[in-house]
Design a protein around this motif. Structure first.
Motif, short mmCIF file in Angstrom:
data_model
loop_
_atom_site.label_atom_id
_atom_site.label_comp_id
_atom_site.label_asym_id
_atom_site.label_seq_id
_atom_site.Cartn_x
_atom_site.Cartn_y
_atom_site.Cartn_z
N PRO A 116 22.43 -22.85 18.93
CA PRO A 116 21.40 -21.75 19.29
C PRO A 116 19.89 -22.20 18.65
O PRO A 116 20.15 -23.06 17.62
CB PRO A 116 22.16 -20.59 19.13
N ALA A 117 18.92 -21.62 19.20
CA ALA A 117 17.69 -21.75 18.68
C ALA A 117 17.60 -21.20 17.19
O ALA A 117 18.17 -20.32 16.80
CB ALA A 117 16.52 -21.02 19.35
N LEU A 118 17.01 -22.02 16.34
CA LEU A 118 17.01 -21.66 14.86
C LEU A 118 15.84 -20.99 14.22
O LEU A 118 16.13 -19.76 13.83
CB LEU A 118 17.17 -23.37 13.89
N ALA A 171 15.57 -20.31 25.33
CA ALA A 171 14.55 -20.39 23.79
C ALA A 171 14.52 -21.76 23.82
O ALA A 171 15.19 -22.72 23.96
CB ALA A 171 15.40 -19.89 22.81
N GLY A 172 13.13 -22.25 23.22
CA GLY A 172 12.91 -23.45 22.99
C GLY A 172 11.52 -23.56 22.49
O GLY A 172 10.72 -22.53 22.29
N PRO A 173 10.66 -24.77 22.64
CA PRO A 173 9.26 -24.79 22.14
C PRO A 173 8.41 -23.77 22.85
O PRO A 173 7.33 -23.19 21.94
CB PRO A 173 8.77 -26.27 22.58
N ASN A 174 8.44 -23.57 24.09
CA ASN A 174 7.65 -22.59 24.74
C ASN A 174 7.83 -21.46 24.25
O ASN A 174 6.94 -20.43 24.48
CB ASN A 174 7.80 -22.62 26.51
N ASP A 175 8.87 -20.94 23.63
CA ASP A 175 8.94 -19.56 23.12
C ASP A 175 8.38 -19.67 21.67
O ASP A 175 8.84 -18.49 21.02
CB ASP A 175 10.48 -19.03 23.36
N ASN A 176 8.02 -20.73 21.16
CA ASN A 176 7.71 -20.93 19.70
C ASN A 176 6.22 -21.33 19.51
O ASN A 176 5.84 -21.91 18.85
CB ASN A 176 8.62 -22.01 19.01
N GLY A 177 5.43 -20.85 20.38
CA GLY A 177 3.84 -21.26 20.41
C GLY A 177 3.48 -22.22 21.43
O GLY A 177 2.18 -22.37 21.27
N PHE A 178 4.17 -23.24 21.63
CA PHE A 178 3.77 -24.04 22.54
C PHE A 178 3.55 -23.94 24.06
O PHE A 178 4.36 -23.18 24.72
CB PHE A 178 4.78 -25.44 22.44
N GLU A 179 2.41 -24.41 24.42
CA GLU A 179 1.95 -24.04 25.85
C GLU A 179 2.54 -24.94 26.72
O GLU A 179 3.01 -24.79 27.98
CB GLU A 179 0.50 -23.77 25.81
N VAL A 211 18.97 -35.60 27.97
CA VAL A 211 18.22 -35.01 28.97
C VAL A 211 16.78 -34.93 28.57
O VAL A 211 16.51 -34.58 27.29
CB VAL A 211 18.71 -33.94 29.57
N TYR A 212 15.77 -35.19 29.43
CA TYR A 212 14.45 -34.48 29.26
C TYR A 212 14.28 -32.93 29.64
O TYR A 212 14.89 -32.84 30.58
CB TYR A 212 13.44 -35.36 29.70
N ILE A 213 13.60 -32.15 28.94
CA ILE A 213 13.29 -30.91 29.21
C ILE A 213 11.89 -30.57 29.21
O ILE A 213 11.18 -30.74 28.12
CB ILE A 213 14.09 -29.83 28.09
N GLU A 214 11.30 -30.34 30.27
CA GLU A 214 10.13 -29.88 30.47
C GLU A 214 9.64 -28.46 30.72
O GLU A 214 10.24 -27.85 31.75
CB GLU A 214 9.20 -30.79 31.42
N ASN A 215 9.28 -27.81 29.61
CA ASN A 215 8.71 -26.38 30.01
C ASN A 215 9.80 -25.69 30.17
O ASN A 215 10.13 -24.75 31.00
CB ASN A 215 7.58 -26.13 30.95
N GLY A 216 11.14 -25.90 29.44
CA GLY A 216 12.35 -25.17 29.67
C GLY A 216 13.12 -25.50 30.68
O GLY A 216 14.14 -24.85 30.89
N ARG A 217 12.95 -26.65 31.38
CA ARG A 217 13.76 -26.89 32.41
C ARG A 217 14.28 -28.62 32.35
O ARG A 217 13.36 -29.31 32.22
CB ARG A 217 13.20 -26.72 33.95
N VAL A 218 15.50 -28.94 32.62
CA VAL A 218 15.72 -30.12 32.58
C VAL A 218 15.19 -30.88 33.72
O VAL A 218 15.35 -30.25 34.84
CB VAL A 218 17.50 -30.19 32.61
#
Length: 500
Positions: free
Chosen positions: A103-105, A154-162, A177-184
């Motif tokens: 899970p997200a740290l 939860a991921g970078p977009n939930d931690n200040g990244f646009e 996998v690659y994940i773009e804005n929260g989607r594989v």
């Protein structure tokens, strides 16, 4: 927390930057190598057998910190500290790293560097290796199985990244996998078998658009495109660019295979250096060089997977003169290259041997923008700005730094003195935890100015030694007060044990 509410919360916490002068809001590019040792940069190591000409160029045009340290000697905790300005051992992760579906740290309400900058007019992006846990979605009919078709929670977009374009963890840890804005980005329809040796990776699911050997260049293409696009729109940007290399799998492209003369790891260093060259070229070609701060560093020291024995036969030591490797409490585990280039501010060819920690990046960004951090943010972040300006203060040389090994062992550093709160490496080098000599002192105290390689014969620790006792008290206070910077005491996320 709902993703749409996060930027509003961060904006409410922070004052806006007060100056519109362009040099007060530089573009910021943070390049984070993965498992690259201090001795792997030829500008820092006279005996380096690989010429890292692009990284050397950054050093020649900026400032090199020669006594810089990650907060931990392994990946996930160091990344946490870079983005939050808080020591990793204050979080729920007390040892080791995040894994495939951890899970997200980063805590939901915690301010990050990206959140700080986004709330002050920056476009923010994360492109590369994340390795801080994610909020995976699971199948309703098989709750133990990840549903790659659903968005992550939860991921970078939930931690200040646009904007974000990432892979979940290290390049040898599935899922691939690659994940773009929260989607594989592509269907996950296959499983790739594991491999051993230099090109090591673990067996696991892989997406249709993922090629392990091409990942580093793929991320670099994305980063260069981002720089070109956002250089033109006038809005300052922050690009956090954590690389997948030279961590395993050690898979240099054909352009670099065999070019170093010291084996695959040396070839991969040349590949990493080329990535830095591509980024700096994009900045130069976009005409934003003067007002762009570029930081180059690593998340910890070099891994034993690089094959130190082979490298030694070629006269190359990724740890330079320092003892240990990735995972260790010895300096080889966490002393890293740390280079800043910002032509509008930094004198070319500068060096600083003041002890610093990568937690300081957050306070440095705040200082650049004239912002005061709230008490519950950047609790262990001291600004480097005075040093960058060539105006080092006495306090900069006497900062209290705390180091942490993979197994959760502590060390404290202040001035030239370092106290390892364990009898061995605390990690992967001999003596590993449990294999120390029964006659070994339970701690290790070194004057790093006289014994930077931390040899057993230079250990000054004896029970009751006053300097060690004072340092232990300071470390105890740093743990208890939830911060090492001035401000109101804060709570650690979990109880923290000083002695293991």
């Amino acid at each position: 927390m709902n993703r749409s509410l996060r930027p509003l919360l961060l904006t409410a916490l922070l004052p806006s930057a007060v100056s519109a002068h362009p040099d007060d809001s530089p573009n910021i590019i943070y390049i984070l190598a993965d498992d690259m040792g201090y001795g792997d940069v030829s500008a820092l190591n006279p005996e380096c057998k690989v010429r890292t000409r692009h990284i050397d160029s950054l050093a020649a045009q900026g400032i090199s910190f020669t006594d810089a340290h990650t907060s931990s000697s392994v990946s996930t905790p160091s990344r946490y500290s870079i983005l939050t300005g808080r020591y990793n051992w204050r979080s729920s992760l007390q040892s080791g790293v995040s894994w495939s579906y951890s899970p997200a740290l980063i805590e939901p309400d915690r301010l990050t560097v990206a959140g700080l900058l986004r709330s002050n007019g920056y476009h923010t992006a994360c492109i590369g290796k994340w390795h801080l846990g994610l909020g995976w979605s699971y199948k309703t009919d098989a709750p133990e199985q990840v549903d790659f078709s659903l968005p992550l929670t939860a991921g970078p977009n939930d931690n200040g990244f646009e904007y974000s374009y990432i892979m979940p963890a290290s390049l040898d840890i599935p899922p691939y996998v690659y994940i773009e804005n929260g989607r594989v980005t592509a269907p996950v329809t296959d499983t790739i078998d594991g491999r051993n040796g230099y090109a090591f990776w673990r067996r696991g699911p892989i997406a249709e658009d993922f090629d392990i050997a091409k990942t580093l260049d793929h991320f670099t293409d994305k980063a260069v495109d981002y720089i070109r696009t956002h250089a033109a729109d006038g809005q300052p940007f922050f690009l956090y660019f954590p690389l997948t290399a030279p961590h395993t799998p050690i898979v240099p492209s054909d352009d670099f295979a065999g070019k170093s003369g010291i084996g695959p790891y040396g070839d991969f260093l040349l590949h990493v250096d080329d990535v830095v060259g591509r980024v700096t070229a994009a900045v130069r070609e976009a005409g934003i060089e003067r007002n762009t701060l570029i930081v180059f560093t690593s998340d910890n020291g070099c891994s034993p997977s690089a094959n130190y024995k082979n490298l030694k036969t070629h006269g190359h030591n990724p740890s330079y003169i320092y003892r240990g490797t990735k995972a260790d409490i010895y300096d080889g585990g966490h002393r890293v290259p740390y280079i800043f280039r910002y032509p509008a501010l930094i004198e070319p060819g500068s060096r600083s041997d003041a002890p610093v920690c990568l937690t300081g990046f957050m306070a440095t960004c705040a200082d650049l923008l004239g912002i005061r951090l709230p008490d519950n943010a950047g609790e262990d972040s001291y600004s480097h700005l005075a040093i960058l300006r060539g105006k080092e203060r006495r306090a900069d040389r006497n900062r209290l730094l705390v180091h942490h090994s993979i197994d959760g062992y502590f060390a404290i550093r202040q001035g030239p003195w370092k106290l390892n709160v364990c009898p061995g490496s605390g990690g992967w080098s001999a003596p590993v935890p449990g294999d120390e000599s029964p006659n070994a002192p339970r701690m290790q105290l070194f004057d790093m100015a006289l014994a930077p390689d931390e040899p057993a014969e230079a250990n000054r620790y004896v029970p009751g030694e006053r300097r060690a006792a004072r340092m232990l008290r300071k470390l105890g206070r740093a743990i208890a007060e939830g911060r090492t910077t001035p401000g109101a005491p804060q709570a650690n996320d979990v109880p923290v044990a000083l002695y293991k």
